[in-house]
Write a protein that holds these residues in place. Structure first.
Motif, PDB file in Angstrom:
ATOM      1  N   MET A  23       0.836  -1.211   0.000  1.00 18.32           N
ATOM      2  CA  MET A  23       0.000   0.000   0.000  1.00 18.32           C
ATOM      3  C   MET A  23       0.870   1.260   0.000  1.00 18.32           C
ATOM      4  SD  MET A  23      -3.249  -0.676  -0.226  1.00 18.32           S
ATOM      5  CE  MET A  23      -4.095   0.748   0.449  1.00 18.32           C
ATOM      6  N   CYS A  24       2.031   1.151  -0.630  1.00 19.67           N
ATOM      7  CA  CYS A  24       3.005   2.241  -0.737  1.00 19.67           C
ATOM      8  C   CYS A  24       3.598   2.636   0.619  1.00 19.67           C
ATOM      9  CB  CYS A  24       2.422   3.452  -1.445  1.00 19.67           C
ATOM     10  SG  CYS A  24       2.009   3.115  -3.188  1.00 19.67           S
ATOM     11  N   ASN A  25       3.416   1.791   1.631  1.00 19.77           N
ATOM     12  CA  ASN A  25       4.138   1.981   2.883  1.00 19.77           C
ATOM     13  C   ASN A  25       5.545   1.417   2.737  1.00 19.77           C
ATOM     14  OD1 ASN A  25       2.025   3.187   4.484  1.00 19.77           O
ATOM     15  ND2 ASN A  25       1.009   1.197   4.458  1.00 19.77           N
ATOM     16  N   VAL A  26       6.420   1.779   3.657  1.00 21.86           N
ATOM     17  CA  VAL A  26       7.820   1.365   3.588  1.00 21.86           C
ATOM     18  C   VAL A  26       8.025   0.174   4.514  1.00 21.86           C
ATOM     19  CG1 VAL A  26      10.212   2.051   4.013  1.00 21.86           C
ATOM     20  CG2 VAL A  26       8.608   3.681   2.980  1.00 21.86           C
ATOM     21  N   LYS A  27       8.492  -0.935   3.942  1.00 20.88           N
ATOM     22  CA  LYS A  27       8.751  -2.145   4.700  1.00 20.88           C
ATOM     23  C   LYS A  27      10.249  -2.260   4.956  1.00 20.88           C
ATOM     24  CE  LYS A  27       4.436  -3.631   4.358  1.00 20.88           C
ATOM     25  NZ  LYS A  27       3.535  -3.854   5.507  1.00 20.88           N
ATOM     26  N   ILE A  28      10.605  -2.458   6.219  1.00 19.12           N
ATOM     27  CA  ILE A  28      12.030  -2.526   6.566  1.00 19.12           C
ATOM     28  C   ILE A  28      12.419  -3.914   7.077  1.00 19.12           C
ATOM     29  CG2 ILE A  28      12.279  -0.061   6.996  1.00 19.12           C
ATOM     30  CD1 ILE A  28      11.990  -0.661   9.995  1.00 19.12           C
ATOM     31  N   GLY A  29      11.565  -4.906   6.849  1.00 21.40           N
ATOM     32  CA  GLY A  29      11.908  -6.253   7.271  1.00 21.40           C
ATOM     33  C   GLY A  29      10.818  -7.239   6.911  1.00 21.40           C
ATOM     34  N   GLN A  30      11.086  -8.495   7.216  1.00 24.18           N
ATOM     35  CA  GLN A  30      10.122  -9.559   6.990  1.00 24.18           C
ATOM     36  C   GLN A  30      10.522 -10.782   7.813  1.00 24.18           C
ATOM     37  OE1 GLN A  30      11.293 -10.770   2.727  1.00 24.18           O
ATOM     38  NE2 GLN A  30      11.549 -12.669   3.897  1.00 24.18           N
TER      39      GLN A  30
END
Length: 394
Positions: free
Chosen positions: A167-174
């Motif tokens: 959703m155009c958010n910034v992901k910094i991990g998984q």
């Protein structure tokens, strides 16, 4: 900002990618569409490796960092097209949404990456510091990160942007994942005389019972590591009148940051050692699943199914640079983590390359009937990718 002409260009390109069916191992039609687009839109060179990864390059006029945008070309299959309200390969547009397999996962992101890189380079007349690479990746649905190893060997990126839905958010991990295989070994016998054999399924039942008592680790940000039984098979099958001499169980293990192959298997191996000491007739083994698939190039791709988790601090300079630019553009992305596995398992988890995720659409639309992408999300993420390039290619 995108004008109407550029929006139309992205939309037309995305439709072509969706209309090109590309189940894992059959991504060649999408690769051809990508090559056609890049030849017509100012890319300097295109490299197709032995697996069929399509790596497209735009070179800036000055030395600088190598930025890699990663988007997989393959999709999961469509088992029953009749269950869809819209043709899964028609890329139909209805009420501001494009429907079709791969719209969210992840041909929308891939088309936006390729278009945004071209627009950025054209607008600044290639006067930027560094290199832009956009990779169309094969076999991600089978092996998260395995084909990406060849890409990072070729590109040697300084920063990677994963285009999975956010959703155009910034992901910094998984969280990562592993497929853990448990095997028990017995002795065949006629089921009329079971005492003459050793039933491997009974042994597996004992192992499963004890594994349920194990508590996987947890992480303050990423939550619980999961160990869940997903499959069990015995041999011979069908086993009419035969005591089975082999049983195999598969566990899905969701991985946290810092977990290694050794640390994941160690508690299970300790458990098996104890059970085998208590019962000398029990023979058991634990390992990770190994998969092999054929690429559209004819090359076999093979990998152990262990895909590490990863997590960066939101204060990392590359994260803050991107956030600052997106904020300046008027966006307010949340900083979160992916709940599923991505090619970031290689870039960040294995190779330690600074990585973040920005993608259009919702995570829960992947692999679903009537998969779609909202056109507003498609255009928004193209602008976000332009912001990423502006932030990092200084």
């Amino acid at each position: 900002m995108l004008d109407e002409s550029r929006k139309d260009q992205i939309l037309a390109f995305c439709r072509k990618l969706v209309q090109a069916q590309s189940y894992s191992g059959h991504e060649d039609l999408v690769a051809e569409e990508i090559k056609t687009f890049c030849h017509a839109n100012g890319y300097h060179d295109i490299h197709v490796d032995r697996y069929g990864n399509c790596i497209c390059h735009i070179k800036g006029s000055r030395p600088g960092p190598r930025i890699l945008f990663d988007g997989h070309m393959d999709t999961v299959p469509v088992p029953d097209p009749s269950a869809w309200e819209h043709d899964p390969f028609g890329a139909e547009i209805v009420d501001g949404r494009m429907y079709g397999r791969g719209t969210s996962d992840m041909k929308g992101a891939l088309s936006a990456m390729l278009a945004a890189a071209s627009f950025f380079a054209q607008d600044c007349q290639y006067d930027f510091a560094g290199d832009i690479y956009v990779a169309g990746v094969v076999h991600e649905e089978c092996f998260e990160g395995v084909a990406s190893r060849a890409i990072s060997d070729y590109v040697k990126p300084d920063v990677v942007i994963i285009g999975e839905a956010s959703m155009c958010n910034v992901k910094i991990g998984q969280r990562g994942r592993a497929e853990v295989i448990l095997e028990t070994f017995g002795v065949n016998a006629h089921s009329a005389n079971p005492e003459k054999g050793i039933n491997a399924v009974y042994g597996m039942c004992r192992v499963i019972q004890e594994i349920q008592k194990l508590t996987p680790p947890s992480h303050p940000v990423m939550g619980k590591g999961i160990l869940e039984l997903t499959d069990i098979k015995s041999s011979p099958y069908p086993g009419a009148s035969v005591v089975p001499d082999y049983c195999r169980a598969t566990y899905d293990r969701r991985l946290l940051v810092g977990e290694t192959k050794e640390s994941v298997l160690a508690p299970i191996q300790t458990l098996l050692d104890r059970l085998m000491a208590e019962n000398p007739t029990l023979k058991a083994k634990v390992s990770f699943a190994v998969g092999e698939e054929l690429c559209y190039t004819g090359e076999a791709i093979r990998g152990e199914r262990f895909f590490p988790g990863w997590l960066y601090d939101r204060k990392e300079p590359f994260v803050q640079d991107v956030l600052a630019e997106l904020h300046a553009m008027g966006y307010a992305p949340e900083i979160t983590q992916y709940n599923f596995c991505t090619n970031g398992s290689h870039y960040a988890g294995e190779a330690g390359i600074p990585t973040l995720g920005i993608g259009p659409s919702r995570e829960n639309l992947a692999h679903t009937v009537n998969e779609y992408i909202e056109l507003g999300e498609l255009f928004k993420v193209a602008e976000c990718y332009r912001g990423v390039m502006k932030a990092l290619l200084k």
